[in-house]
Design a protein around this motif. Sequence first.
Motif, PDB file in Angstrom:
ATOM      1  N   UNK A 148      39.843 -90.253   4.267  1.00 42.44           N
ATOM      2  CA  UNK A 148      38.851 -90.531   3.216  1.00 42.44           C
ATOM      3  C   UNK A 148      37.435 -90.211   3.438  1.00 42.44           C
ATOM      4  N   UNK A 149      37.128 -89.761   4.829  1.00 35.99           N
ATOM      5  CA  UNK A 149      35.935 -89.383   5.099  1.00 35.99           C
ATOM      6  C   UNK A 149      35.572 -87.877   4.656  1.00 35.99           C
ATOM      7  N   UNK A 150      36.699 -87.090   4.440  1.00 39.46           N
ATOM      8  CA  UNK A 150      36.564 -85.513   4.135  1.00 39.46           C
ATOM      9  C   UNK A 150      36.251 -85.163   2.930  1.00 39.46           C
ATOM     10  N   UNK A 151      35.613 -84.310   2.340  1.00 42.22           N
ATOM     11  CA  UNK A 151      35.273 -83.579   1.095  1.00 42.22           C
ATOM     12  C   UNK A 151      36.777 -83.077   0.903  1.00 42.22           C
ATOM     13  N   UNK A 152      37.322 -82.363   1.552  1.00 42.26           N
ATOM     14  CA  UNK A 152      38.721 -81.562   1.455  1.00 42.26           C
ATOM     15  C   UNK A 152      39.568 -82.184   2.509  1.00 42.26           C
ATOM     16  N   UNK A 153      40.463 -83.180   2.083  1.00 43.86           N
ATOM     17  CA  UNK A 153      41.341 -83.757   2.948  1.00 43.86           C
ATOM     18  C   UNK A 153      42.580 -82.914   3.205  1.00 43.86           C
ATOM     19  N   UNK A 154      42.698 -81.812   2.597  1.00 40.41           N
ATOM     20  CA  UNK A 154      43.584 -81.079   3.007  1.00 40.41           C
ATOM     21  C   UNK A 154      43.446 -79.989   4.565  1.00 40.41           C
ATOM     22  N   UNK A 155      42.245 -80.329   4.641  1.00 45.20           N
ATOM     23  CA  UNK A 155      41.833 -79.866   6.059  1.00 45.20           C
ATOM     24  C   UNK A 155      42.559 -80.473   7.446  1.00 45.20           C
ATOM     25  N   UNK A 156      42.750 -81.669   7.001  1.00 45.97           N
ATOM     26  CA  UNK A 156      43.355 -82.612   8.014  1.00 45.97           C
ATOM     27  C   UNK A 156      44.953 -82.408   7.937  1.00 45.97           C
ATOM     28  N   UNK A 157      45.224 -81.245   8.456  1.00 47.86           N
ATOM     29  CA  UNK A 157      46.821 -80.852   8.634  1.00 47.86           C
ATOM     30  C   UNK A 157      47.307 -81.178   9.851  1.00 47.86           C
ATOM     31  N   UNK A 158      48.658 -81.710   9.919  1.00 44.68           N
ATOM     32  CA  UNK A 158      49.105 -82.118  11.182  1.00 44.68           C
ATOM     33  C   UNK A 158      50.277 -81.131  11.720  1.00 44.68           C
ATOM     34  N   UNK A 159      50.652 -80.172  10.888  1.00 45.52           N
ATOM     35  CA  UNK A 159      51.841 -79.143  11.152  1.00 45.52           C
ATOM     36  C   UNK A 159      51.301 -78.070  12.038  1.00 45.52           C
ATOM     37  N   UNK A 181      32.688 -75.211   5.351  1.00 44.67           N
ATOM     38  CA  UNK A 181      33.549 -76.699   5.740  1.00 44.67           C
ATOM     39  C   UNK A 181      32.937 -77.280   6.860  1.00 44.67           C
ATOM     40  N   UNK A 182      31.870 -76.886   7.304  1.00 49.87           N
ATOM     41  CA  UNK A 182      31.184 -77.435   8.573  1.00 49.87           C
ATOM     42  C   UNK A 182      31.178 -78.943   8.683  1.00 49.87           C
ATOM     43  N   UNK A 183      30.901 -79.550   7.554  1.00 47.28           N
ATOM     44  CA  UNK A 183      30.738 -81.266   7.605  1.00 47.28           C
ATOM     45  C   UNK A 183      32.198 -81.475   8.063  1.00 47.28           C
ATOM     46  N   UNK A 184      33.353 -81.210   7.103  1.00 49.36           N
ATOM     47  CA  UNK A 184      34.290 -81.688   7.640  1.00 49.36           C
ATOM     48  C   UNK A 184      35.169 -81.410   8.764  1.00 49.36           C
ATOM     49  N   UNK A 185      34.880 -80.148   9.309  1.00 46.09           N
ATOM     50  CA  UNK A 185      35.535 -79.771  10.444  1.00 46.09           C
ATOM     51  C   UNK A 185      34.726 -80.538  11.797  1.00 46.09           C
ATOM     52  N   UNK A 186      33.602 -80.750  11.268  1.00 45.97           N
ATOM     53  CA  UNK A 186      32.614 -81.584  12.424  1.00 45.97           C
ATOM     54  C   UNK A 186      33.227 -82.901  12.518  1.00 45.97           C
ATOM     55  N   UNK A 187      33.624 -83.772  11.483  1.00 45.29           N
ATOM     56  CA  UNK A 187      34.140 -85.109  11.150  1.00 45.29           C
ATOM     57  C   UNK A 187      35.347 -84.889  11.983  1.00 45.29           C
ATOM     58  N   UNK A 188      36.369 -84.076  11.793  1.00 44.71           N
ATOM     59  CA  UNK A 188      37.598 -83.978  12.417  1.00 44.71           C
ATOM     60  C   UNK A 188      37.398 -83.904  13.929  1.00 44.71           C
ATOM     61  N   UNK A 189      36.498 -83.064  14.355  1.00 49.47           N
ATOM     62  CA  UNK A 189      36.447 -82.964  15.865  1.00 49.47           C
ATOM     63  C   UNK A 189      35.793 -84.253  16.351  1.00 49.47           C
TER      64      UNK A 189
END
Length: 490
Positions: free
Chosen positions: A10-21, A93-101
């Motif tokens: 829910x924090x990501x602009x592009x939730x598809x970046x949170x991949x688990x496969x 996608x720097x913001x989303x990648x930073x949030x995931x990290x």
Amino acid sequence: MLDDTTDLKSRLKDPSLLETRAYVNGEWIDGEKTFDVTNPARGDVIAQVADLSREQVAQAIDAAYAAQKDWAKYTGKERAAIMRKWFDLMMENQDDLGTIMTAEQGKPLAEAKGEIAYGASFIEFFGEEAKRIYGEIIPGHGRDKRIHVIKQPIGVAASITPWNFPTAMITRKAGPALAAGCAFVGRPASETPLSAIALGVLAERAGIPAGVFNVVPSSSSSDVGKEFCENPKVRKLTFTGSTEVGRILLKQAADQVMKCSMELGGNAPFIVFDDADIDAAVEGAILCKFRNNGQTCVCANRIYVQAGVYDQFAEKLAKRVSEMKVGDGLEEGTELGPLITDKAVEKVEAHIADAKSKGAKIILGGEKQQMKGSFFRPTIVTGATQDMAFATEETFGPLAPLFRFEDEDDVIAMANDTIFGLASYFYARDLSRVYKVAEALEYGIVGVNTGIISTELAPFGGVKQSGLGREGSHHGIEDYLEMKYVCLTV
Ligand SMILES: NC(=O)C1=CN([C@@H]2O[C@H](COP(=O)(O)OP(=O)(O)OC[C@H]3O[C@@H](n4cnc5c(N)ncnc54)[C@H](OP(=O)(O)O)[C@@H]3O)[C@@H](O)[C@H]2O)C=CC1
Ligand SMILES: O=C(O)[C@H](O)CS(=O)(=O)O
């Protein structure tokens, strides 16, 4: 604050970046089971990631081996164009990648976003280097002989990376590998696989051909390491992590005489001479010691201060550090996040207890931060001596031991008294002192009047038991190339 995958998405602009496969041969695949990824600030499970078996890793290597043949036929310019697109997508996608990290590693969001830019810079830099893989023509040894030297990609490169820089340690390897025309199989640390997998999402979008870039998360590091070292289709192993694991991998890789790059542990001295700009030295010490909460291989591990400025430096440093905000990396203003695990906290506590038992004095911190997660307060001890644990072991946490020294020769001897040789730093203004000390320090990297040396433009690496090879700069691509001598008879 985070507590599950839904919250993170829910924090990501592009939730598809949170991949688990896993990303293998251009396909998204599951493992026979999954392993948990936790948020170190709270200890909550934020994702369950595909846990690939050794057989599945072998299939990824097969795919890389097949794909590499065609990738090597691309011109450097064609590879550069695709890598540029990958770089652009990372930055978009720097913001989303930073949030995931931050969610999986804990570092403050600003630092995480900084790492994305740092990691992307290796893709940009080596994409450009792809156009500059030059050979040479040497005057022949006979009238009918012509000596041609060409450089060709080594083949499949296998990568094992740590949790402390979940993106940059991968791109610092994948950048030169892909630019050289190699294919890449990367196994991220089990603590931080999400950032690595997100790189796969963007690699696919950038048009990197299937099989050229593969991400194989796994809970079993030793099995994957053995597959990488024993599989004849792998011709290059690149590792960043502890010297202990580096030794294991080198021994395993020896059976295939495999080309290895090793970025291993450090024990960086940070030296403040009496002619230093003390305020600048304090700021440099904070950046050098507390970047990533002390969890980098180039962090100051020992701070040596000349007797005449020791008390002044200690007082100024303690004041500045006391103002640093410890907290959840996703919270505004946080400067120090949690350590990666409770085990990392225990290592800091052990080094403090050892130092106190040998006479050191805690002037700041010294205890856990009373909050959920693996937090520890930034700590400064005075009266540090060479017989204390942190003089020989990497603390990898927010502990700043202050050693007092009298003269140049003494401090150079103490600074060099270690099996490590990665980064070192000193603050001084006398020109002959700067030259003498920079040349006398037995390290791959010397920072002079600076606490931060990391850039894609420079050759990063250590001597002694801190590693083999260099990453970054135009030197960094050589480890992914083989030099071929063609003897032509005309
Ligand atoms: N030079 C550097 O940049 C780094 C240095 N270090 C040093 O290492 C110490 C321990 O940190 P830690 O993260 O445990 O570092 P490790 O060296 O244990 O782990 C680094 C990577 O190697 C993997 N690994 C561990 N054992 C093996 C093996 N037998 N075969 C193949 N891969 C393996 C790990 O996987 P997994 O995580 O799944 O176990 C991880 O991906 C730190 O305190 C620090 O001193 C750590 C990180 C970076
Ligand atoms: O492994 C590390 O700690 C990194 O190499 C340090 S840096 O290159 O990001 O400074």
